[in-house]
Design a protein around this motif. Structure first.
Motif, PDB file in Angstrom:
ATOM      1  N   ALA A 175      28.265  21.699 -22.580  1.00 39.80           N
ATOM      2  CA  ALA A 175      27.142  20.670 -22.018  1.00 39.80           C
ATOM      3  C   ALA A 175      26.105  21.821 -21.628  1.00 39.80           C
ATOM      4  O   ALA A 175      24.935  21.974 -21.357  1.00 39.80           O
ATOM      5  CB  ALA A 175      27.173  19.815 -21.627  1.00 39.80           C
ATOM      6  N   LYS A 176      26.728  22.231 -20.720  1.00 40.68           N
ATOM      7  CA  LYS A 176      26.391  24.213 -19.975  1.00 40.68           C
ATOM      8  C   LYS A 176      25.603  24.533 -20.569  1.00 40.68           C
ATOM      9  O   LYS A 176      24.276  25.429 -20.003  1.00 40.68           O
ATOM     10  CB  LYS A 176      26.968  24.930 -18.711  1.00 40.68           C
ATOM     11  N   LEU A 177      25.537  25.405 -21.639  1.00 39.47           N
ATOM     12  CA  LEU A 177      24.968  26.797 -22.422  1.00 39.47           C
ATOM     13  C   LEU A 177      24.242  25.473 -23.514  1.00 39.47           C
ATOM     14  O   LEU A 177      22.806  26.477 -23.248  1.00 39.47           O
ATOM     15  CB  LEU A 177      26.239  27.203 -23.458  1.00 39.47           C
ATOM     16  N   ARG A 178      24.353  23.959 -23.364  1.00 36.33           N
ATOM     17  CA  ARG A 178      22.931  23.778 -24.732  1.00 36.33           C
ATOM     18  C   ARG A 178      21.573  23.522 -23.088  1.00 36.33           C
ATOM     19  O   ARG A 178      20.504  24.024 -23.627  1.00 36.33           O
ATOM     20  CB  ARG A 178      23.236  22.360 -24.848  1.00 36.33           C
ATOM     21  N   ARG A 179      21.907  23.174 -22.235  1.00 34.70           N
ATOM     22  CA  ARG A 179      21.174  23.344 -21.306  1.00 34.70           C
ATOM     23  C   ARG A 179      20.306  24.573 -20.807  1.00 34.70           C
ATOM     24  O   ARG A 179      19.320  24.089 -20.233  1.00 34.70           O
ATOM     25  CB  ARG A 179      21.927  22.378 -19.291  1.00 34.70           C
TER      26      ARG A 179
END
Length: 314
Positions: free
Chosen positions: A60-64
């Motif tokens: 989730a953090k990488l995608r954001r």
């Protein structure tokens, strides 16, 4: 627990009033999330935050952050070769890749994370222990890493506690604990009305105005005009974003006022070259000497890292 606390909410409300019941019920809910008392009535310490992200948290953090990932076999099994797994990935590793993405503004694709095979390297800081990631090569990210790190041995480079190793078709990056997660780089100088000195002179040369080393109204107006022309905030302050547009990457064969600005800076640092606006062999050699003296890649190209060192040292 007292008998009063065991009463249903409805009976409790009837017995002691709506306000009192609400207070008790809210207190019970809060008690569930607060530190529990120890043996002697003192609050027990809360468990320390995990040093790891769960796979879903990491993704989730990488995608954001706009970071992609891929696996040659399209899997996420930590124990299977060809997978890219975030199981057991450390927070500092994920945060480090995100910092690299933001600092470089380059496209980043993770091709290896916390999986064990084929990363069979033994030691304290391994893929399997969550300290490393592999990212795909690319012109932008290659250039950024080279310009913001220094070589050590073989193909290895370092920036603070971050280690980069170019292997085949990817960069192997190690985020050791206890240090900064961002690549080490020297900041651009921030100049504004009232500033003086050699950095102001260089800015004036690049802007094509009288270069007297004093940041007066004429310089502020020229900076605002440049900012408007490049769709930047026109505040007349020469900060990192404006510098990145103003100071071009120069190499052998370049001509013009920006080359004169580089040559002026090189002379300030001791180079015996002419300020003629021609980026020939003498200028390229002088750049290499300067780069070696400041632990930069000695390629003779004046890119962002070299500009920064020229403007902020000596």
């Amino acid at each position: 627990m007292s008998r009063t606390q065991l009463l249903p909410a409805r009976l409790l409300t009837l017995a002691i009033g709506t306000a009192t019941a609400a207070t008790l019920l809210l207190g019970t809910a809060a008690e569930a999330t607060s530190p529990t008392p120890g043996k002697h009535g003192t609050a027990a310490a809360r468990p320390a935050a995990s040093p790891y992200y769960t796979p879903s948290q990491a993704k989730a953090k990488l995608r954001r952050a706009g970071i992609a990932w891929r696996a040659s076999k399209g899997c996420e099994d930590k124990n299977r070769n060809g997978c890219t797994s975030f199981q057991g990935i450390r927070r500092t590793t994920v945060d480090g890749v995100i910092a690299l993405r933001r600092a470089s503004r380059c496209r980043i694709v993770i091709t290896g994370a916390a999986e064990i095979p084929p990363h069979t390297t033994k030691g304290a800081y391994t893929h399997g222990k969550g300290y490393k990631v592999d990212i795909a090569l690319g012109d932008c990210i290659n250039r950024y890493i080279v310009n913001h790190s220094r070589p050590t041995s073989g193909s290895k480079r370092v920036a603070g506690t971050v280690e980069y190793l170019r292997e085949g078709n990817h960069w192997d990056i190690t985020y050791r604990p206890g240090g900064s997660t961002t690549p080490v780089s020297r900041a651009w100088p921030t100049l504004r009305s009232g500033s003086r000195g050699h950095a102001v002179t260089t800015a004036q040369q690049l802007l094509g105005i009288k270069a007297d080393g004093r940041y007066g109204p004429a310089t502020a107006r020229a900076v605002k005009a440049f900012q408007r022309g490049h769709r930047l905030r026109a505040d007349g302050i020469l900060g990192p974003v404006t510098w990145q547009r103003l100071a071009p990457t120069l190499r052998s064969g370049a001509h013009g006022t920006p080359v004169k600005a580089v040559q002026t800076q090189l002379r300030r640092h001791g180079a015996r070259i002419a300020v003629d606006g021609a980026y020939g062999n003498a200028t390229a050699d002088a750049v290499r000497v300067f780069q070696r003296g400041h632990r930069l890649t000695a390629d003779g190209i004046t890119g962002p890292a070299t500009w920064q060192r020229l403007l902020t040292t000596g």
